[in-house]
Design an enzyme around this catalytic site. Structure first.
Site, PDB file in Angstrom:
ATOM      1  N   GLY A  45       0.809  -1.221   0.000  1.00 59.98           N
ATOM      2  CA  GLY A  45       0.000   0.000   0.000  1.00 59.98           C
ATOM      3  C   GLY A  45       0.837   1.262   0.000  1.00 59.98           C
ATOM      4  O   GLY A  45       0.529   2.237  -0.694  1.00 59.98           O
ATOM      5  N   CYS A  46       1.909   1.251   0.767  1.00 56.66           N
ATOM      6  CA  CYS A  46       2.766   2.434   0.884  1.00 56.66           C
ATOM      7  C   CYS A  46       3.478   2.723  -0.438  1.00 56.66           C
ATOM      8  O   CYS A  46       3.663   3.877  -0.816  1.00 56.66           O
ATOM      9  CB  CYS A  46       3.772   2.244   2.010  1.00 56.66           C
ATOM     10  SG  CYS A  46       2.954   1.988   3.607  1.00 56.66           S
TER      11      CYS A  46
END
Length: 156
Positions: A45-46
């Protein structure tokens, strides 16, 4: 741990970024600042989020905004992350999570039944006057950078 609100002065901060420099709230004076907190370098996600902000870096600049991502990772970790994904946003190292605490995003989390402290993915749009204009908490990555850019442009 404070809970900052829209319309309040943004908590002051200074964080180490690349090339031995520090970035502080004062460095954004007269510009909008997109301060996004993310849990960990080079996780799914990051990475998607950082690439999305990088893809729009030119548009944020044109709109008069600076984008900085903040996580508790080290500068060395940030440097690897930036290089691996050709990132074009500043990354601040908040190793003692003092900035995350000041913005109220250092929270108890739970994964696989284990509780631990970590970053709640959040974004703060700080106006040129240092006042928080908009807060996104518990961010879902898909479409987030675009939504933030729309807000910066006054289209939100």
């Amino acid at each position: 741990m404070s809970d900052v609100k829209e319309g309040e002065k943004a908590p002051d901060f200074s964080l180490p970024v690349a090339e031995g420099r520090d970035f502080s709230l004062a460095d954004a004076k007269g510009k909008s600042l997109v301060l996004y907190f993310y849990p960990k370098d080079d996780t799914k996600g990051c990475t998607v989020e950082a690439i999305a902000f990088t893809a729009l870096a030119g548009a944020f600049e044109e709109a008069g905004a600076i984008v900085i991502g903040v996580s508790p990772d080290t500068l060395q970790s940030h440097a690897r992350f930036e290089k691996k994904h050709d990132l074009a946003v500043l990354l601040g190292a908040d190793e003692d999570h003092s900035v995350a605490e000041a913005y109220g995003v250092w929270k108890e989390k739970s994964m696989y039944g284990r509780k631990f402290m970590g970053i709640e993915r959040s974004t703060f749009l700080i106006g040129p006057d240092g006042v928080i204009e908009k807060i996104w908490r518990k961010v879902k990555v898909d479409g987030h950078a675009e939504a933030v850019l729309a807000e910066v442009r006054g289209e939100g």
